[in-house]
Write a protein that holds these residues in place. Sequence first.
Motif, mmCIF file in Angstrom:
data_model
loop_
_atom_site.group_PDB
_atom_site.id
_atom_site.type_symbol
_atom_site.label_atom_id
_atom_site.label_comp_id
_atom_site.label_asym_id
_atom_site.label_seq_id
_atom_site.Cartn_x
_atom_site.Cartn_y
_atom_site.Cartn_z
ATOM 1 N N VAL A 42 27.037 61.583 13.616
ATOM 2 C CA VAL A 42 27.635 62.907 13.811
ATOM 3 C C VAL A 42 27.793 63.203 15.298
ATOM 4 O O VAL A 42 28.881 63.545 15.779
ATOM 5 C CB VAL A 42 26.776 64.000 13.134
ATOM 6 C CG1 VAL A 42 27.352 65.383 13.441
ATOM 7 C CG2 VAL A 42 26.712 63.782 11.630
ATOM 8 N N GLY A 43 26.699 63.081 16.048
ATOM 9 C CA GLY A 43 26.762 63.355 17.484
ATOM 10 C C GLY A 43 27.673 62.397 18.220
ATOM 11 O O GLY A 43 28.410 62.798 19.134
ATOM 12 N N LEU A 44 27.643 61.122 17.811
ATOM 13 C CA LEU A 44 28.501 60.132 18.468
ATOM 14 C C LEU A 44 29.980 60.424 18.219
ATOM 15 O O LEU A 44 30.804 60.331 19.134
ATOM 16 C CB LEU A 44 28.143 58.735 17.965
ATOM 17 C CG LEU A 44 26.752 58.227 18.346
ATOM 18 C CD1 LEU A 44 26.426 56.936 17.602
ATOM 19 C CD2 LEU A 44 26.668 57.996 19.856
ATOM 20 N N CYS A 45 30.314 60.764 16.976
ATOM 21 C CA CYS A 45 31.717 61.070 16.647
ATOM 22 C C CYS A 45 32.204 62.301 17.411
ATOM 23 O O CYS A 45 33.329 62.325 17.926
ATOM 24 C CB CYS A 45 31.868 61.305 15.147
ATOM 25 S SG CYS A 45 31.717 59.830 14.128
ATOM 26 N N VAL A 46 31.344 63.320 17.475
ATOM 27 C CA VAL A 46 31.724 64.530 18.205
ATOM 28 C C VAL A 46 31.903 64.229 19.692
ATOM 29 O O VAL A 46 32.838 64.723 20.337
ATOM 30 C CB VAL A 46 30.671 65.636 17.992
ATOM 31 C CG1 VAL A 46 30.937 66.826 18.904
ATOM 32 C CG2 VAL A 46 30.658 66.086 16.535
ATOM 33 N N ALA A 47 31.014 63.389 20.238
ATOM 34 C CA ALA A 47 31.124 63.027 21.659
ATOM 35 C C ALA A 47 32.429 62.287 21.932
ATOM 36 O O ALA A 47 33.152 62.605 22.895
ATOM 37 C CB ALA A 47 29.931 62.166 22.069
ATOM 38 N N ALA A 48 32.743 61.294 21.091
ATOM 39 C CA ALA A 48 33.992 60.542 21.272
ATOM 40 C C ALA A 48 35.206 61.449 21.123
ATOM 41 O O ALA A 48 36.191 61.329 21.874
ATOM 42 C CB ALA A 48 34.066 59.402 20.254
ATOM 43 N N LEU A 49 35.127 62.378 20.172
ATOM 44 C CA LEU A 49 36.244 63.295 19.923
ATOM 45 C C LEU A 49 36.460 64.226 21.123
ATOM 46 O O LEU A 49 37.589 64.415 21.588
ATOM 47 C CB LEU A 49 35.938 64.082 18.650
ATOM 48 C CG LEU A 49 36.971 65.063 18.110
ATOM 49 C CD1 LEU A 49 36.802 65.176 16.587
ATOM 50 C CD2 LEU A 49 36.811 66.450 18.711
ATOM 51 N N VAL A 50 35.365 64.816 21.627
ATOM 52 C CA VAL A 50 35.476 65.779 22.727
ATOM 53 C C VAL A 50 35.968 65.094 24.003
ATOM 54 O O VAL A 50 36.816 65.632 24.728
ATOM 55 C CB VAL A 50 34.115 66.463 22.968
ATOM 56 C CG1 VAL A 50 34.142 67.280 24.256
ATOM 57 C CG2 VAL A 50 33.758 67.360 21.791
ATOM 58 N N ILE A 51 35.433 63.905 24.286
ATOM 59 C CA ILE A 51 35.872 63.175 25.486
ATOM 60 C C ILE A 51 37.374 62.905 25.433
ATOM 61 O O ILE A 51 38.098 63.091 26.421
ATOM 62 C CB ILE A 51 35.094 61.859 25.628
ATOM 63 C CG1 ILE A 51 33.644 62.132 25.984
ATOM 64 C CG2 ILE A 51 35.727 60.968 26.709
ATOM 65 C CD1 ILE A 51 32.761 60.903 25.976
ATOM 66 N N MET A 52 37.855 62.493 24.252
ATOM 67 C CA MET A 52 39.280 62.191 24.131
ATOM 68 C C MET A 52 40.124 63.458 24.178
ATOM 69 O O MET A 52 41.217 63.467 24.772
ATOM 70 C CB MET A 52 39.538 61.416 22.837
ATOM 71 C CG MET A 52 40.945 60.866 22.729
ATOM 72 S SD MET A 52 41.349 59.668 24.042
ATOM 73 C CE MET A 52 40.567 58.192 23.394
ATOM 74 N N LEU A 53 39.640 64.534 23.573
ATOM 75 C CA LEU A 53 40.390 65.795 23.598
ATOM 76 C C LEU A 53 40.569 66.328 25.016
ATOM 77 O O LEU A 53 41.591 66.942 25.340
ATOM 78 C CB LEU A 53 39.675 66.848 22.741
ATOM 79 C CG LEU A 53 39.832 66.754 21.225
ATOM 80 C CD1 LEU A 53 38.978 67.809 20.546
ATOM 81 C CD2 LEU A 53 41.288 66.910 20.809
ATOM 82 N N LYS A 54 39.584 66.092 25.867
ATOM 83 C CA LYS A 54 39.648 66.576 27.243
ATOM 84 C C LYS A 54 40.269 65.556 28.196
ATOM 85 O O LYS A 54 40.298 65.784 29.411
ATOM 86 C CB LYS A 54 38.234 66.930 27.726
ATOM 87 C CG LYS A 54 37.627 68.121 27.004
ATOM 88 C CD LYS A 54 36.256 68.469 27.582
ATOM 89 C CE LYS A 54 35.688 69.707 26.923
ATOM 90 N NZ LYS A 54 34.359 70.075 27.492
#
Length: 204
Positions: A42-54
């Motif tokens: 969960v945390g890893l997916c959110v981290a990858a998602l946020v990094i890419m979104l920004k």
Amino acid sequence: MEKNNDHHKASHGGSDGAATEKWEEVSTGIRTAETMLRLAPVGLCVAALVIMLKDSEANEFGSISYSNLSAFRYLVHANGICAGYSLLSAAIAAMPGSSSTMPRVWTFFCLDQILTYVVLAAGVVSTEVLYLAYNGDNAITWSDACSSYGSFCHKATASVIITFVVVCFYVVLSLISSYKLFTRFDPPAIVDSTKNVEVAVFGS
């Protein structure tokens, strides 16, 4: 003689109770480990998602964002779906007896397999885009882009690496769900009408 029989029954019942209690402790440990494995992505997916979104950059050559590349958009969506499924499946796995029925075991097995390939595909296609961004393509005189957009490429690389870590977790989860399915339940059987005998599908 009757006392001896009663003593034997009592001792046998005690050993059965101890074995049952031990199995419940083992089952609880397995359930806890599986729950933690399902929560980790969960945390890893959110981290990858946020990094890419920004991930965006603008300079004298122009501006670029993750949304300009379909592979990166797919990676964002895949990580979002994975985060939601991981959280939901961890909550279900944490419930005692929640995964003991055949429909739920089959559901976990199928969804774990699907999510593994979805996230793996997101990592692979994004890696291909990054390779071209770093190295270009001499055959079509396409120069590398990362020399001009270094920050953008670095953030995208970090997001892709995290996505592959998620893939590793899901490979382990797929193995666990496969083991639970194929060791807990017998293969479905079909009836041979000519011989009136049941034949296991996996052995046919």
